[in-house]
Design a protein around this motif. Sequence first.
Motif, mmCIF file in Angstrom:
data_model
loop_
_atom_site.group_PDB
_atom_site.id
_atom_site.type_symbol
_atom_site.label_atom_id
_atom_site.label_comp_id
_atom_site.label_asym_id
_atom_site.label_seq_id
_atom_site.Cartn_x
_atom_site.Cartn_y
_atom_site.Cartn_z
ATOM 1 N N ASP A 147 -11.110 -26.940 -14.189
ATOM 2 C CA ASP A 147 -9.622 -27.199 -14.917
ATOM 3 C C ASP A 147 -9.524 -25.896 -15.580
ATOM 4 O O ASP A 147 -10.128 -25.454 -16.504
ATOM 5 C CB ASP A 147 -9.871 -28.231 -16.000
ATOM 6 N N LEU A 148 -8.921 -25.123 -14.831
ATOM 7 C CA LEU A 148 -8.706 -23.597 -15.046
ATOM 8 C C LEU A 148 -7.092 -23.089 -15.610
ATOM 9 O O LEU A 148 -6.442 -23.298 -14.826
ATOM 10 C CB LEU A 148 -9.057 -22.807 -13.969
ATOM 11 N N PRO A 159 -12.777 -27.470 -19.779
ATOM 12 C CA PRO A 159 -11.855 -26.668 -19.126
ATOM 13 C C PRO A 159 -12.066 -25.086 -19.563
ATOM 14 O O PRO A 159 -12.712 -24.937 -20.396
ATOM 15 C CB PRO A 159 -10.479 -27.015 -19.925
ATOM 16 N N VAL A 160 -11.576 -24.420 -18.559
ATOM 17 C CA VAL A 160 -11.741 -22.869 -18.727
ATOM 18 C C VAL A 160 -10.109 -22.167 -18.968
ATOM 19 O O VAL A 160 -9.321 -22.243 -18.213
ATOM 20 C CB VAL A 160 -12.693 -22.129 -17.657
ATOM 21 N N GLU A 217 0.685 -27.057 -14.200
ATOM 22 C CA GLU A 217 0.365 -28.026 -15.280
ATOM 23 C C GLU A 217 -0.531 -27.550 -16.454
ATOM 24 O O GLU A 217 -1.835 -27.570 -16.289
ATOM 25 C CB GLU A 217 0.046 -29.517 -14.848
ATOM 26 N N LEU A 218 0.258 -27.237 -17.598
ATOM 27 C CA LEU A 218 -0.617 -26.807 -18.703
ATOM 28 C C LEU A 218 -0.994 -27.955 -19.460
ATOM 29 O O LEU A 218 -0.454 -28.429 -20.475
ATOM 30 C CB LEU A 218 -0.051 -25.880 -19.454
ATOM 31 N N ARG A 219 -2.474 -28.340 -19.206
ATOM 32 C CA ARG A 219 -2.784 -29.462 -20.159
ATOM 33 C C ARG A 219 -4.474 -29.446 -19.759
ATOM 34 O O ARG A 219 -5.127 -29.627 -18.931
ATOM 35 C CB ARG A 219 -2.527 -30.870 -19.468
ATOM 36 N N LEU A 220 -5.219 -29.306 -21.224
ATOM 37 C CA LEU A 220 -6.521 -29.212 -21.379
ATOM 38 C C LEU A 220 -7.092 -30.641 -21.941
ATOM 39 O O LEU A 220 -6.469 -30.889 -22.889
ATOM 40 C CB LEU A 220 -6.906 -27.977 -22.228
#
Length: 472
Positions: A431-432, A404-405, A347-350
């Motif tokens: 959150d990587l 996030p990183v 899940e790509l979410r920052l």
Amino acid sequence: MSLHRLASGVLLPGFHGTEAPDWLLKRVADGLGGVVLFGRNVVDDAQVTALNAQLRGARADVVIGIDEEGGDVTRLDAGRGSEVPGNHALGAAGDLRLTREVAASMAARLAACGVSLNLAPSADLVLTLEDPVIGVRSFGSDPREAGAHVAAFVEGMQAVGVAACAKHFPGHGASTVDSHAALPVLPRTAAELAGVELVPFRAAVQAGVRSVMTGHLVVPEWGPEPATLNPEAIRVLREDLGFTGAVITDGLDMKAVGGDLAQGSVRALAAGVDALCLGGEPLDDDGLRRLVDAIVAAVESGELPPERLEEAARRTAALGTPPAAVEGHDPDLGLKAARAALGVRGELRLSGPPVVVDLAVEPSIAVGDVPWGLGPYLEELIPGTTVVPPTSAAGIADRAAGRPVVVVTREAHRHAWAREVVTTLANIGLDLVHVETGVPGPDLGATARVDTHGGSRVCLRAAAERIAAATE
């Protein structure tokens, strides 16, 4: 034609500087086969065009070659990163028409600069993740799929009039040794090669590729000599694959060949190679003279048949036809291709602007010192982004302070320290997002994974766009 002119006609040296030195222009006028351009010879397209005009002013049909693979290996864009993705990204995009269009656009740019020979594409396969030199320079692991892209690249490049060169015969992908530094012995039988590694080269030959580059690779069943010096390797290329164009060596000054450069030049010609690439460590006028004299002496002593030298010089000269400048260069096409190549897992979410860490590793000699890193692109697209230098995972976590990183790697699977940083950050529970710019390796536990399949400027830009779009 004199023996000295024939001997000079098979040499493709590199040189220092962004203008052609007087001694080189005289050599070209006297029959030097050609030159190979490197990043050290490039400022921008206008300067390369002027340089090549100097060379062609000395002799119109001089061979002017360059390693413009696109992606991680670029010469025209060595100062800022390539405007097109490399082979692995094109293979990941899976669109043969796109591959052909990218190659044609590259060729139009090269033709406008006066380049007649592009030492691309790499027809090597990815057969081990431990390969230190090919990686994303390959279209992939599947022989037939990669072969189809090799053929499409050749067709696109040569439709514009720039000769393509399939390399590094018989295929570097199973090796775990960089032939720039040592001599790889392929753990492959001749039958395995025929069914796997040679498939993309056969596709290139069937597409009409005008040149093939030999690799400094030992196939035990062919004997102890690397392919560049091995008559059996050239026989397989000529007779089994049906290749009739020019055979070019990889850099003869690479450590995999070893020994005396003059002796290696003679042995390569005697084995059936046509053009001798001498670019890595530039030679001066005296160095070229010694090579020419050694080749002439080999003919006079009977070590090298004169008809073999004549044949080699003729095939080399065929690569010097000046390409006509054509329309067709599309500077925006590469970013389109890079976007199509992106792969996203998880899940790509920052939740906000990230902390970015580019875990830079030493590039291969083939890649050289080309800008790399995602940080500047994310800073541009996501206000508030913080780029921090590589440090321990604990240090990065402290700098992140809950933000996030985004951690960026180039083949983390080959670099234990980089792999440890990513896995430790993942285990901390941050959150990587892990962005891998090399051949995708194992999942290292990040919340989301982005595979760019290359570290070129457009691949990094495409990844930054995707991450920015997923940032709240």
